[in-house]
Enzyme design. Structure first.
Site, mmCIF file in Angstrom:
data_model
loop_
_atom_site.group_PDB
_atom_site.id
_atom_site.type_symbol
_atom_site.label_atom_id
_atom_site.label_comp_id
_atom_site.label_asym_id
_atom_site.label_seq_id
_atom_site.Cartn_x
_atom_site.Cartn_y
_atom_site.Cartn_z
ATOM 1 N N GLU B 67 35.156 -10.154 95.617
ATOM 2 C CA GLU B 67 35.185 -11.519 96.703
ATOM 3 C C GLU B 67 36.004 -11.189 97.903
ATOM 4 O O GLU B 67 35.566 -11.229 99.023
ATOM 5 C CB GLU B 67 35.422 -12.921 96.000
ATOM 6 C CG GLU B 67 34.066 -13.367 95.141
ATOM 7 C CD GLU B 67 33.752 -12.573 93.808
ATOM 8 O OE1 GLU B 67 34.809 -12.010 93.562
ATOM 9 O OE2 GLU B 67 32.911 -12.996 93.209
ATOM 10 N N HIS B 136 32.320 -23.349 87.937
ATOM 11 C CA HIS B 136 30.978 -22.864 88.595
ATOM 12 C C HIS B 136 30.303 -24.288 88.999
ATOM 13 O O HIS B 136 29.052 -24.151 89.066
ATOM 14 C CB HIS B 136 30.026 -22.343 87.331
ATOM 15 C CG HIS B 136 30.368 -20.930 87.016
ATOM 16 N ND1 HIS B 136 31.497 -20.481 86.283
ATOM 17 C CD2 HIS B 136 29.734 -19.498 87.412
ATOM 18 C CE1 HIS B 136 31.445 -19.290 86.073
ATOM 19 N NE2 HIS B 136 30.672 -18.612 86.738
HETATM 20 C C1 LIG Z 1 35.172 -13.911 90.735
HETATM 21 C C2 LIG Z 1 33.724 -13.937 90.013
HETATM 22 N N1 LIG Z 1 32.636 -13.398 90.955
HETATM 23 C C3 LIG Z 1 31.577 -13.320 90.399
HETATM 24 C C4 LIG Z 1 31.048 -13.967 89.039
HETATM 25 C C5 LIG Z 1 29.662 -13.959 88.699
HETATM 26 N N2 LIG Z 1 29.494 -12.997 87.591
HETATM 27 C C6 LIG Z 1 29.938 -13.678 86.124
HETATM 28 S S1 LIG Z 1 29.705 -12.391 85.103
HETATM 29 C C7 LIG Z 1 29.543 -11.270 86.206
HETATM 30 C C8 LIG Z 1 29.453 -9.809 85.922
HETATM 31 C C9 LIG Z 1 30.436 -9.350 85.185
HETATM 32 O O1 LIG Z 1 30.380 -7.892 85.082
HETATM 33 P P1 LIG Z 1 31.524 -7.282 83.714
HETATM 34 O O2 LIG Z 1 32.712 -7.533 84.216
HETATM 35 O O3 LIG Z 1 30.954 -5.717 83.612
HETATM 36 O O4 LIG Z 1 31.108 -7.942 82.495
HETATM 37 P P2 LIG Z 1 29.808 -8.034 81.670
HETATM 38 O O5 LIG Z 1 29.044 -9.265 82.123
HETATM 39 O O6 LIG Z 1 28.766 -6.968 81.755
HETATM 40 O O7 LIG Z 1 30.291 -8.264 80.264
HETATM 41 C C10 LIG Z 1 29.412 -11.870 87.779
HETATM 42 C C11 LIG Z 1 29.291 -11.043 88.741
HETATM 43 C C12 LIG Z 1 32.314 -14.496 88.345
HETATM 44 N N3 LIG Z 1 31.794 -15.413 87.353
HETATM 45 N N4 LIG Z 1 33.393 -14.571 88.882
#
Ligand SMILES: Cc1ncc(C[n+]2csc(CCOP(=O)(O)OP(=O)(O)O)c2C)c(N)n1
Ligand SMILES: [Mg+2]
Lengths: 327, 333
Positions: B67, B136
């Site tokens: 972000e 959220h």
């Molecule tokens: C700071 C922040 N940015 C964006 C999100 C939205 N978001 C939730 S899960 C996710 C993907 C996370 O990817 P990863 O760390 O690879 O975990 P996975 O879901 O694949 O287990 C995103 C972008 C969030 N929750 N927090």
């Protein structure tokens, strides 16, 4: 490292507990009995099981938005989890947190987290407390492949190494962050390449193989306990279901072939095959365990269903700690 | 298409946002969009749908989950002459990027003695109501409106969603454009052409004589519902949808209160130090002698947003609570 039959059975038990819990949660979600966002751990069980089996009860784990598996792996109470996911009063967080904030501090599970990457600094803080107290407790940081691109993660990893804290960084690399493949958001092939930049040893393990995860974690934890600082473990794994919820709707960001390929490497089928081949368990014994876990999960679902919604009067509880009132 | 046909066309709130982006990107080659899942998938809520297909990977960019760097990318690109739209998926994530927003984007022009303008739009999604829990679901607009240099926009319907987004992108200042998640599917009339709803101009969505409701975002619709409940009780309420919180259309608020002599401010954000505090203060400064009752506030209580639908239902203000708030103001004196 010698892997005893007890360890194999333990890994298997943890994995089916996670799998069956998650499958049940997915059904409740699709049935609209579970509100909010649900990030299922199905497919990745070997990571939470392999890590948690290598920990002591006093070791802490920091978690993510995909946190149910971590809590179940650490020994979480299935009825309390299910009730929380359903927003009920008997849930782990009294219905205040839900899936993304589920936690059990008695099990030293420091909480799922809705902010990607935010669990890392918090777990590093727990590792600091361990060093400060002079005990040999270790804090594990779970995080996704996407989370390593957040500033907070980078700061935490560097700090853990700089302060030589008893921490283990466990990357659950499932190759996607939501609907975007890792190749679009990182210019390195392996996440573990980052470890060198922090001055931590790093290894890649097969995240579909709980034994491999267990072995790598055991070594990293031993190193941290001995005061030699943090390490990094990249687990190559895969989530079977959608980023959130169950089925992929709308934009199809990965192929069926890819999903099917990973399913041929399923962690539970794998360990069952190995245990049968090595005579660790018979098919009957496996079936008995499966039936018992399924019964536990069914009971958890019923518990969740029967638990009342929280009283509206509890809305303002726990915004602050009230002096003297230790709740 | 004739003007009346244009007027009559219904579009969803999200559809209006998406249409605005398509049209403004067609018009201005300096506009690009960047953020998590903004490109190939078209955004987790679909706001950016079809942009990458049409304009390519450089104009609809899938970024890492970063972000701070996402906002920074927008700031730097804006200083370098582009007109970026960067997305922070949930308003809560604004907190992850707050240095870039509040210490950098908001202040560069001033600190540099006016040497740069900063045509940056930060799109995001606010509000509770989806059982998305405490990280959220927040409405953080008053924190942003508090920072000199930022503009803050919160549309309440498809028409405004489109017109305000166009105005935000064309504005030469950093603008936070916060949609409300629970409004995504709401349909309403929205012209097909590219048009602007100017920033800083409120909309009197219902004229009335007995009391003024000042509101914005999701609560604009709830306030209209409250007004119709009250109308059946013989209370004629004026509803002002602010549309933009910074700059704020204080003139419209003050003029209305001078006519109705009573005011209730309604928002989804928590009450303490929310926009209601600022609005009430302005009214008593400018129209103290016109007031027949204390200015009321209907807002969320001072707690994080709870997960359980039952608690969340009690948390978020609705038409019923708004009507109660107005009754209290009307019954007084
Ligand atoms: C700071 C922040 N940015 C964006 C999100 C939205 N978001 C939730 S899960 C996710 C993907 C996370 O990817 P990863 O760390 O690879 O975990 P996975 O879901 O694949 O287990 C995103 C972008 C969030 N929750 N927090
Ligand atoms: Mg991932």
């Amino acid at each position: 490292m010698e892997i005893t039959n007890e360890v194999l059975k333990d890994l298997h038990y943890r994995m089916i507990r996670i799998r069956f819990f998650e499958e049940a949660a997915g059904k409740l979600f699709e049935n609209s009995e579970m509100p909010g966002f649900l990030h299922l751990y199905v497919g990745e069980e070997a990571v939470a099981a392999g890590v948690c089996a290598a920990l002591r009860p006093d070791d802490q784990i920091g978690s993510t938005h995909r946190g149910h598996g971590h809590l179940v792996g650490k020994g979480g109470d299935l009825p309390k989890m299910m009730a929380e996911l359903m927003g009920k009063a008997d849930g782990y967080c009294n219905g205040k947190g839900g899936s993304m904030h589920i936690c059990d501090l008695d099990l030293n599970m420091l909480g799922a987290n809705g902010i990607v990457g935010a669990g890392a600094p918090i777990a590093v803080g727990a590792a600091f407390a361990n060093k400060y107290r002079g005990n040999d407790t270790v804090a594990v940081v779970f995080f996704g492949d996407g989370a390593v691109n957040i500033g907070a993660f980078h700061e935490a990893a560097n700090m853990a190494a700089a302060l030589q804290l008893p921490a283990v960084f466990v990357c659950e690399n499932n190759e996607y962050g939501e609907y975007t493949p890792r190749s679009k958001t990182m210019a390195i092939d392996d996440v573990v390449d980052r470890a060198a930049g922090y001055g931590m040893p790093g290894v890649i393990v097969d995240g579909m193989d709980s034994v491999a995860v267990y072995e790598a974690t055991t070594q990293a934890v031993a190193r941290a306990r001995a005061g030699h600082g943090p390490s990094f473990i990249e687990c190559k794994t895969y989530r079977y279901y959608n980023h959130h919820g169950v089925q992929i709707m709308g934009f199809k960001y990965r192929t069926d072939e890819e999903v099917d390929m990973w399913k041929t490497r399923d962690c539970i089928e794998g360990i069952e095959r190995d245990m049968l081949a090595q005579g660790v368990m018979t098919q009957d014994e496996i079936d008995t365990i499966r039936a018992k876990v399924q019964a536990d999960v069914d009971e958890a679902v019923e518990f969740g269903r029967n638990s009342p919604f929280p009283d509206v009067d509890t809305l303002m509880d726990d915004v602050y700690t009230v002096a003297g009132a230790n709740s | 298409m004739s003007a009346t046909e244009t007027e009559l066309r219904e579009l969803s709130y999200l559809g209006a946002v998406n249409e605005a982006l398509h049209q403004i990107m067609a018009e201005d080659p300096d506009v690009f969009c960047a953020g998590e899942d903004v490109g190939a998938s078209g955004g987790v809520f679909g706001s950016f749908g079809g942009l990458q297909k049409k304009y390519g990977e450089l104009r609809a960019v899938d970024t890492p989950i970063s972000e701070q760097a996402i906002v920074g990318l927008g700031i730097g690109a804006a200083v370098a002459g582009l007109r970026p739209v960067v997305d922070l998926m949930f308003m809560d994530f604004i907190m992850v990027a707050m240095d870039q927003i509040a210490n950098q984007a908001a202040k560069l022009k001033y600190m540099f003695g006016g040497k740069t303008s900063l045509p940056l739009t930060i799109t995001t999604n606010a509000g509770a109501g989806l059982s998305a829990a405490a990280q959220h679901s927040q409405s953080l607009e008053s924190m942003l409106a508090h920072v000199p240099g930022l503009k803050v926009v919160m549309p309440s319907n498809p028409y405004d969603a489109k017109g305000l987004l166009v105005a935000s992108i064309r504005d030469d200042n950093p603008v936070i454009y916060a949609k409300t998640k629970t409004l995504f599917g709401t349909k309403g009339p929205c012209p097909e052409d590219l048009f602007e709803v100017p920033l800083g101009v409120a909309n009197i969505t219902r004229p009335g004589t007995d009391a003024t409701i000042v509101t914005y975002g999701r609560m604009a619709g709830e306030s209209l519902k409250a007004a119709s409940i009250l109308s059946s009780e013989g209370v004629d309420v004026e509803v002002i949808d602010l549309r933009t919180l910074q700059p704020m259309d204080s003139e419209t608020i003050i003029a209305s209160v001078k006519r109705t002599n009573r005011c209730v401010v309604v928002h989804e954000a928590v009450r303490f130090a929310g926009m209601g505090a600022e609005i009430a203060a302005q009214i008593q400064e400018e129209a103290f002698d016109y007031l027949d009752a204390p200015i009321g506030r209907v807002a969320a209580p001072f707690s994080p947003v709870p997960f359980s639908p039952v608690l969340e239902g009690a948390y978020v203000p609705d038409a019923k609570r708004i009507a109660e708030g107005v009754r209290a103001a009307v019954q007084r004196g």
